[in-house]
Design an enzyme around this catalytic site. Structure first.
Site, PDB file in Angstrom:
ATOM      1  N   LYS A  21       0.815  -1.222   0.000  1.00 43.44           N
ATOM      2  CA  LYS A  21       0.000   0.000   0.000  1.00 43.44           C
ATOM      3  C   LYS A  21       0.853   1.278   0.000  1.00 43.44           C
ATOM      4  O   LYS A  21       1.873   1.333   0.690  1.00 43.44           O
ATOM      5  CB  LYS A  21      -0.890  -0.059   1.250  1.00 43.44           C
ATOM      6  CG  LYS A  21      -1.720   1.172   1.522  1.00 43.44           C
ATOM      7  CD  LYS A  21      -2.956   1.227   0.668  1.00 43.44           C
ATOM      8  CE  LYS A  21      -3.710   2.539   0.846  1.00 43.44           C
ATOM      9  NZ  LYS A  21      -4.357   2.986  -0.393  1.00 43.44           N
ATOM     10  N   ASN A  35     -12.655   3.915  -7.184  1.00 47.00           N
ATOM     11  CA  ASN A  35     -12.352   4.151  -5.776  1.00 47.00           C
ATOM     12  C   ASN A  35     -11.765   5.533  -5.590  1.00 47.00           C
ATOM     13  O   ASN A  35     -11.195   6.116  -6.518  1.00 47.00           O
ATOM     14  CB  ASN A  35     -11.385   3.088  -5.235  1.00 47.00           C
ATOM     15  CG  ASN A  35      -9.932   3.480  -5.437  1.00 47.00           C
ATOM     16  OD1 ASN A  35      -9.373   4.242  -4.668  1.00 47.00           O
ATOM     17  ND2 ASN A  35      -9.325   2.982  -6.506  1.00 47.00           N
ATOM     18  N   ASN A  47       5.330   1.186  -2.441  1.00 48.63           N
ATOM     19  CA  ASN A  47       4.793   2.234  -3.294  1.00 48.63           C
ATOM     20  C   ASN A  47       4.916   3.550  -2.525  1.00 48.63           C
ATOM     21  O   ASN A  47       4.468   3.663  -1.389  1.00 48.63           O
ATOM     22  CB  ASN A  47       3.326   1.890  -3.605  1.00 48.63           C
ATOM     23  CG  ASN A  47       2.645   2.891  -4.497  1.00 48.63           C
ATOM     24  OD1 ASN A  47       2.280   3.976  -4.050  1.00 48.63           O
ATOM     25  ND2 ASN A  47       2.464   2.539  -5.742  1.00 48.63           N
ATOM     26  N   CYS A  90      -1.437   8.773  -8.574  1.00 47.71           N
ATOM     27  CA  CYS A  90      -2.658   8.571  -7.788  1.00 47.71           C
ATOM     28  C   CYS A  90      -3.655   9.676  -8.110  1.00 47.71           C
ATOM     29  O   CYS A  90      -3.365  10.857  -7.898  1.00 47.71           O
ATOM     30  CB  CYS A  90      -2.377   8.568  -6.290  1.00 47.71           C
ATOM     31  SG  CYS A  90      -3.915   8.402  -5.345  1.00 47.71           S
ATOM     32  N   GLY A 123      -3.566  -3.650 -15.025  1.00 47.19           N
ATOM     33  CA  GLY A 123      -4.846  -3.115 -15.495  1.00 47.19           C
ATOM     34  C   GLY A 123      -5.853  -4.189 -15.817  1.00 47.19           C
ATOM     35  O   GLY A 123      -5.905  -4.691 -16.932  1.00 47.19           O
ATOM     36  N   GLY A 164      -4.341  -6.427  -9.306  1.00 51.14           N
ATOM     37  CA  GLY A 164      -4.910  -5.540  -8.294  1.00 51.14           C
ATOM     38  C   GLY A 164      -6.313  -5.929  -7.891  1.00 51.14           C
ATOM     39  O   GLY A 164      -6.537  -6.792  -7.045  1.00 51.14           O
ATOM     40  N   THR A 165      -7.280  -5.298  -8.538  1.00 49.44           N
ATOM     41  CA  THR A 165      -8.688  -5.429  -8.172  1.00 49.44           C
ATOM     42  C   THR A 165      -9.160  -6.886  -8.063  1.00 49.44           C
ATOM     43  O   THR A 165     -10.002  -7.206  -7.225  1.00 49.44           O
ATOM     44  CB  THR A 165      -9.534  -4.650  -9.197  1.00 49.44           C
ATOM     45  OG1 THR A 165      -9.064  -3.302  -9.214  1.00 49.44           O
ATOM     46  CG2 THR A 165     -11.002  -4.657  -8.850  1.00 49.44           C
TER      47      THR A 165
END
Lengths: 307, 258
Positions: free
Chosen positions: A45, A69, A99, A130, A243, A265-266
């Site tokens: 994170k 989000n 990150n 971001c 992605g 990720g998601t």
């Protein structure tokens, strides 16, 4: 058995599959579900110079084949990471990549400097993309001179592998990739989320408290593939594809487009074991296609009519 | 408790009323202990517009028969598809998630639910009874037709009802129910789950009466296990997350957004 290890700069990954920042906490959240040691790397994170509360609720809305989000880099800051989180995760048998985000160049530099001293952190991912913070963040990733400036400044103080995470919210992502390559980046990762919004027609209000947010999930995969392919053809440093990867086939497509490694990720939210499934799926694919080295997939896209 | 991800078979899909249904789910392995207030994340398959899992409170658990029950309201495409599932079909769950309600100091506890918010109060009522406590239920529904398994709740304690239209029980909101006016010092804890406006009113009432109150909150969440940080709840301790810090909160810690 095919060789599935890859290199990102000096960094050797046991396989090309990593967990994406912002979707995997600090790894601990997934320990009940998978053996973290199986992963190529974990991008933890985003961390900033000082504590951030993040944005108000609602922070998330489901969209067609994806989600928006606006978490807003909620984290407890670099000092808390070093004192309280790092000791808990440094035993992981995988690379922990942090990150790094900030509102000013000084903030990025300060965080990178502190991370440089952590033995078990072999790389950082500079988050200049971001979309959910008011100051900094994406500003550095959508203004080329700023992207160069922040990368150059961090490069001066950070001596391990430096990855820069690019924003898709630009006209030419290749231009940014070349710029940060010139400024000393060892690799680029892309794409971060696409800026989007959702509206409730009934209340006539935006769904997210911040009005806009970052779109992720399979909805963005075609855009991400195109950008990875463009950047692969523009720079010499390795590209990490991100992605909307939901399965091994998606990951392989990113590698064919030019990604040396991928981040998931998601998809972790829906299937917390997806990363391990993708690693297994890539191995199966290599066997099926009689490929002995996963690196042979990188940029192996065959365009009919072109040699 | 270690979080798990497993396929469950649908043993029954029982229509409770026009809007609600109860799924009875059974897996291959023995269910772990599931505490009242905990929830599951359900993957909705074959639903093109449903991308993320759906969080649901655990309604009840039968460890002997190894069955997990979910009470679900049809609100959108995901829950509509779930409502149409047939016996024998498979559902993938991540569970058990979140924290749980705590035990009251005294004997008597008041459980106030609104609509589908009665869901976690079934397992809570069962648990309180097992712990030799005395649960009393106060439920609000829009009308008689939307009542949920009152006979089952009655097995754990007395049930008081309020409806918007007065078609059964007292007419009005739960917070206007005459039962609350008769409450003396014997209630040692209030538990609530339902719409935010109701929970906030219940919390204020409990605070006035100086009775501790726990509320089970809902929020939009992507993961359900602390990774996405989407389900932010403002509290006196700063932003917390409904999935891991909750869903059960002491209402004194909450900063209501309504």
């Amino acid at each position: 058995m095919a060789d599935i290890s890859v290199h990102i700069g000096d960094l050797h990954l046991k396989n090309p599959v990593a967990a994406a920042s912002g979707c995997f906490g600090y790894g601990t959240e997934y320990e009940d579900f998978i053996d973290l040691g199986k992963l190529g790397a974990i991008f933890v994170k985003g961390i900033t110079g000082s504590k951030r509360e993040g944005n108000p609720s609602p922070r998330m809305v489901e969209t067609s084949s994806g989600m928006l989000n606006s978490v807003g880099l909620q984290n407890k800051g670099i000092d808390y990471f070093i004192s309280d989180i790092y000791p808990e995760i440094q035993h992981y048998n995988t690379h922990i990549i942090v990150n790094v985000s900030g509102s000013t160049i000084e903030e990025y530099v300060m965080v990178a400097e502190k991370l440089n001293d952590l033995e078990k952190i072999p790389a950082i991912e500079l988050n200049i993309s971001c979309p959910n913070v008011k100051e900094g963040g994406m500003m550095f990733g959508t203004h080329c001179p700023s992207a160069i400036e922040v990368t150059t400044a961090v490069r001066k103080v950070y001596h391990k592998t430096l990855i820069v995470k690019l924003s898709p919210n630009v006209t030419s992502i290749s231009e940014f990739a070349r710029a940060v390559e010139g400024a000393g980046a060892d690799a680029v990762s892309l794409i971060n989320t696409l800026l989007g919004m959702a509206i409730d027609a009934e209340t006539q209000e935006p769904v997210l408290a911040t009005v806009t947010g970052g779109l992720s999930g399979p909805a963005i995969k075609p855009v991400a593939l195109r950008m990875v392919w463009e950047v692969y053809n523009s720079v010499k440093i390795p590209v990490i594809g991100i992605g909307g990867i939901m399965n091994a086939t998606d990951a392989i497509e990113f590698m064919l487009a030019g990604a040396t490694a991928v981040q998931i990720g998601t998809a972790n939210f829906i299937d917390p074991r997806v990363t391990v499934k993708v690693i297994n799926g890539i191995e199966d694919y290599l066997v099926k296609k009689d490929i002995t080295d996963v690196n042979d997939l990188v940029g192996a896209l065959k365009i009919p009519g072109q040699l | 408790m270690k979080k798990q991800i497993h396929d469950f078979q649908i043993i029954a899909n029982r229509r409770v009323n026009e809007e609600y249904f109860v799924l009875s789910l059974s897996g291959n392995r023995q269910l772990p202990e599931i505490k009242p207030g905990q929830f599951v994340q359900v993957r909705v398959d074959n639903a093109p517009n449903t991308f993320l899992r759906r969080p649901f409170s655990v309604y009840d658990v039968d460890y002997k028969k190894n069955i997990l029950y979910l009470l679900i309201q049809i609100v959108g495409e995901g829950t509509r598809i779930l409502s149409e599932l047939k016996k024998g079909e498979i559902l993938n769950l991540i569970y058990p998630l979140g924290n749980s309600f705590s035990l009251p100091d005294g004997e008597k506890a008041l459980l106030i639910g609104g609509g589908v918010g009665v869901a976690p109060l079934m397992l809570l009522g069962r648990w309180l009874k097992e712990q030799k406590k005395e649960p009393v239920f106060l439920f609000g529904f829009r009308n008689y037709g939307l009542l949920v398994d009152i006979d089952l709740f009655t097995g754990f304690g007395k049930v008081h009802i309020a409806t918007d239209d007065g078609s059964t029980g007292e007419k009005g909101l739960v917070t206007q129910h005459s039962f609350l006016r008769k409450v003396t010092g014997d209630i040692s804890m209030v538990y609530t789950c339902g719409p935010d406006v109701m929970m906030k009113a219940v919390a204020l009432w409990a605070e006035k009466k100086d009775i501790p109150c726990e509320a089970s909150l809902e929020n939009t969440m992507a993961c359900g296990f602390g990774a996405c940080l989407c389900c932010a709840q403002e509290t006196v301790h700063g932003i917390l997350h409904v999935c891991t810090d909750g869903p059960v909160f002491n209402t004194k810690e909450l900063i209501w957004q309504i």
